[in-house]
Every structure is written in C-alpha cells, then in structure tokens.
Scaffold this motif. Structure first.
Motif, short mmCIF file in Angstrom:
data_model
loop_
_atom_site.label_atom_id
_atom_site.label_comp_id
_atom_site.label_asym_id
_atom_site.label_seq_id
_atom_site.Cartn_x
_atom_site.Cartn_y
_atom_site.Cartn_z
N ALA A 115 0.83 -1.21 0.00
CA ALA A 115 0.00 0.00 0.00
C ALA A 115 0.86 1.26 0.00
O ALA A 115 0.50 2.27 -0.62
CB ALA A 115 -0.94 0.00 1.21
N LEU A 116 2.00 1.22 0.68
CA LEU A 116 2.89 2.37 0.69
C LEU A 116 3.50 2.60 -0.69
O LEU A 116 3.60 3.73 -1.17
CB LEU A 116 3.98 2.18 1.74
CG LEU A 116 3.52 2.10 3.20
CD1 LEU A 116 4.70 1.80 4.12
CD2 LEU A 116 2.82 3.40 3.63
N TYR A 117 3.93 1.51 -1.34
CA TYR A 117 4.44 1.64 -2.71
C TYR A 117 3.36 2.20 -3.64
O TYR A 117 3.64 3.05 -4.50
CB TYR A 117 4.92 0.28 -3.23
CG TYR A 117 6.30 -0.10 -2.76
CD1 TYR A 117 7.43 0.55 -3.26
CD2 TYR A 117 6.49 -1.11 -1.82
CE1 TYR A 117 8.71 0.20 -2.84
CE2 TYR A 117 7.76 -1.48 -1.40
CZ TYR A 117 8.86 -0.82 -1.91
OH TYR A 117 10.11 -1.16 -1.49
N ASP A 118 2.16 1.70 -3.49
CA ASP A 118 1.07 2.14 -4.34
C ASP A 118 0.83 3.65 -4.17
O ASP A 118 0.65 4.37 -5.17
CB ASP A 118 -0.20 1.37 -3.97
CG ASP A 118 -1.38 1.72 -4.86
OD1 ASP A 118 -1.20 1.81 -6.10
OD2 ASP A 118 -2.48 1.92 -4.33
N GLU A 119 0.86 4.12 -2.95
CA GLU A 119 0.65 5.55 -2.72
C GLU A 119 1.76 6.39 -3.34
O GLU A 119 1.49 7.45 -3.95
CB GLU A 119 0.54 5.84 -1.22
CG GLU A 119 0.25 7.32 -0.94
CD GLU A 119 0.10 7.65 0.53
OE1 GLU A 119 0.10 8.86 0.86
OE2 GLU A 119 0.00 6.72 1.36
N VAL A 120 3.00 5.94 -3.20
CA VAL A 120 4.11 6.68 -3.79
C VAL A 120 3.95 6.76 -5.31
O VAL A 120 4.08 7.84 -5.91
CB VAL A 120 5.47 6.02 -3.43
CG1 VAL A 120 6.60 6.67 -4.25
CG2 VAL A 120 5.76 6.16 -1.94
N ILE A 121 3.64 5.64 -5.94
CA ILE A 121 3.49 5.63 -7.40
C ILE A 121 2.35 6.55 -7.83
O ILE A 121 2.50 7.34 -8.77
CB ILE A 121 3.24 4.19 -7.90
CG1 ILE A 121 4.51 3.35 -7.74
CG2 ILE A 121 2.81 4.21 -9.37
CD1 ILE A 121 4.32 1.89 -8.08
N ARG A 122 1.22 6.47 -7.15
CA ARG A 122 0.08 7.30 -7.53
C ARG A 122 0.41 8.78 -7.39
O ARG A 122 0.02 9.60 -8.24
CB ARG A 122 -1.14 6.93 -6.68
CG ARG A 122 -1.80 5.62 -7.10
CD ARG A 122 -3.13 5.36 -6.40
NE ARG A 122 -2.96 5.06 -4.98
CZ ARG A 122 -3.20 5.90 -3.99
NH1 ARG A 122 -3.61 7.15 -4.24
NH2 ARG A 122 -3.04 5.53 -2.73
N ARG A 180 2.79 9.70 -10.31
CA ARG A 180 2.12 9.68 -11.61
C ARG A 180 1.07 10.78 -11.74
O ARG A 180 0.75 11.21 -12.86
CB ARG A 180 1.48 8.31 -11.84
CG ARG A 180 2.49 7.21 -12.13
CD ARG A 180 3.06 7.38 -13.53
NE ARG A 180 4.09 6.39 -13.83
CZ ARG A 180 5.37 6.66 -13.96
NH1 ARG A 180 5.80 7.91 -13.78
NH2 ARG A 180 6.23 5.73 -14.27
N ALA A 181 0.54 11.25 -10.64
CA ALA A 181 -0.44 12.34 -10.71
C ALA A 181 0.18 13.61 -11.27
O ALA A 181 -0.51 14.46 -11.86
CB ALA A 181 -1.03 12.61 -9.33
N GLU A 182 1.49 13.75 -11.13
CA GLU A 182 2.18 14.96 -11.59
C GLU A 182 3.11 14.71 -12.77
O GLU A 182 3.31 15.58 -13.61
CB GLU A 182 2.96 15.59 -10.44
CG GLU A 182 3.64 16.90 -10.81
CD GLU A 182 4.27 17.59 -9.62
OE1 GLU A 182 5.32 18.23 -9.80
OE2 GLU A 182 3.71 17.50 -8.51
N ASN A 183 3.69 13.50 -12.83
CA ASN A 183 4.70 13.23 -13.85
C ASN A 183 4.53 11.79 -14.32
O ASN A 183 4.84 10.85 -13.59
CB ASN A 183 6.10 13.45 -13.26
CG ASN A 183 7.20 13.30 -14.29
OD1 ASN A 183 7.07 12.57 -15.27
ND2 ASN A 183 8.32 13.98 -14.06
#
Length: 293
Positions: free
Chosen positions: A62-69, A72-75
């Motif tokens: 879940a922590l990895y998922d949050e970092v990726i999201r 990706r929201a900006e770049n």
C-alpha cells in the motif's frame, strides 16, 4: 554519444533518519522528493518505502502504491524503479548459527516481488549477489533469483540487474543464456560496499568488459565515492546514479539538503565533462519502455 541517464535513489533501506534530517520517510515525502529529483534532471527514480511512524524500511504494498500514484499524478514520464532487495539479509544467531538472529530479513522470493506483480512499475531492481555485507550476509540463491525473475517477467517489468561483484555478472549471463532473463540487459554496478566491488575506475572497466554486447549499464559509488565514481562511469561510457540512499553529503561535511541537490550536482558534472543529461523520454527510448496507461 548518447545522453546520460541520471537515476536518483530516493531513500533506500540502510540510511537512517538520525543520520540526516533530509531523508524522506512518508509516501508523500518520498513522492515529492522523487518529483523534485525529476525536475532537477533525474530520468529515473529508484524507490524504497519506509514505515511512516518509525522510519524503518518497509515492504508494504500500500505504501508503494501511494508513492506511485502521487508521482504519476504529476509526472507520467519519469521512470519508476522499485526495489526488490529487502528480504535477502541473514544474521546468524551467536549460540546457533543455523538459526536466524536479530536483523535477519529473509523472505520467500515471491514475497519480495509481490509489489512488482501488483503495481507493475516500469523497472525493478533484481539483486544477484550472495556476499558478506559489512558484518552480515546477503543471500540471493540462483533458485530464488529465477523465481523472482519469472514474476518480474510475467508483470511486464524490466529488471535492473544490480551487480556487486564479478560473480554476479557470470550468474546473470547464465540466466540470459537459459532464457530466464532477456539480454543484453540493464545493469547497475554497485561500488564501495565493503567486501564488494572496489570503487575504482579499474573496477568499472573490468566489469564493463564482462557485459554482453549492447548492454545498457550504469554505476554508482556509496558514501564519499559517489561523485568520483559518477565521473568515472561517465567517462567509461556508462550512465550514473546518485541519491540519499547511497550518500547523504553534498561535499565533505555538508549534508545534502535534498535528493534534487545531488541530482543537480550530478548533472553539472556530466555537463562539465562534455556530456548531456537524458530526459525521461530519451531514457525510455533507450530502454524500450512505453509510458503505461
């Protein structure tokens, strides 16, 4: 000459928060630091996550998922490279060496790549080293590497082969020969880790000579070796890596205020030596990485 790809290793799992107040810990901090590094010139960001409460290394999907999201929201162009290194460390107990002691992190190989299968980043690291690492031992058996490589391939993720000594290259070449890995591969030489590759230009030239023709390779040095080995990698025809995972200082005794500051200095060294810094798009072209939807 191709432009040089700069990778930024954002936080790692060995750098401690008490060593520097600038180490990103929470998913928001890690993502923001990665975005700042990308704006400074990093085409690829290498991600570990931490327990937001303790700052200790974590493999929480879940922590990895949050970092990726958040990234990706900006770049959507910067290359996201997730670690699979945690889970390979063994510390024998003093009374009975066959029994794991405190500090052991050994996990089944499938567990070490669970976040890769679920999140499908662009790239993930794949360690091939079994070695003394300081006072401890890191274990990556050929069987476990094959299992992890299979999961990584099934997820459609490109493995970055992290190389700590020459035997790792011979193992990887065997895995390419039998079809476990695709060649010529994406390789990173890790130098300056005690009992691994020495941080010298001679090491890079030797290691480079063992690679398959056409391989994409990078190198970095840990601690005080970071910037000298960056220059050595560039002049030897390789790509480069910096970041708070590897080194917390901008210069002797001066803490780096951010990952972006380390990337800015890396870019300046490359440019001062006559090179140019690759954009994320150029890096994707070199590595054959499409932008994921």
């Amino acid at each position: 000459m191709n432009p040089t790809v700069i990778t930024c290793a954002i936080t790692g799992n060995l750098t401690k928060p008490e060593q520097t107040p600038h180490l990103p810990i929470t998913p928001e901090q890690i993502a923001n630091s990665a975005l700042e590094a990308a704006r400074a010139g990093a085409a690829q960001v290498h991600i570990h996550v931490r327990d937001p409460q303790t700052g200790h290394p974590s493999m929480d999907v879940a922590l990895y998922d949050e970092v990726i999201r958040r990234i990706r929201a900006e770049n959507r162009e910067v290359i996201i490279n997730l670690t699979t290194g945690p889970g390979g460390r063994y510390v024998p107990s003093e009374a009975e060496p066959r029994v794991a002691g405190p500090g052991t992190t050994l996990l089944p190989p499938e567990k070490r790549v669970e976040h890769i299968a679920r999140l499908r980043p662009d790239v993930c690291s794949l360690d091939l080293n079994t070695m003394n690492s300081g006072a401890e031992v890191v274990i990556n058996t050929p069987r476990n590497v094959r299992i992890m490589a299979g999961v990584i391939r099934e997820a459609g993720v490109k493995p970055e082969l992290e190389i700590f000594d020459s035997g790792d290259i011979h193992l990887a070449r065997d895995l390419i020969a039998d079809g476990t890995l695709d060649g010529p591969g994406m390789w990173t030489f890790v130098t300056g880790v005690k009992y691994g590759f020495e941080a010298t230009p001679e090491t890079l030239l030797y290691a480079r000579g063992l690679l398959p023709a056409g391989a994409f390779w990078s190198a970095f040095g840990v601690g005080r070796h970071e910037f000298p080995m960056l220059a050595a990698a560039f002049v030897s025809g390789g790509h480069v890596r910096v970041g708070l995972e590897d080194n917390i200082y901008l210069s002797r005794g001066v803490l780096a205020p951010s990952n972006a500051a380390l990337v800015e200095r890396a870019a300046r060294i490359v440019q001062d030596l006559g090179g140019s810094v690759a954009s994320a798009g150029e890096a994707r072209d070199m590595l054959g990485l499409p932008i994921r939807n």
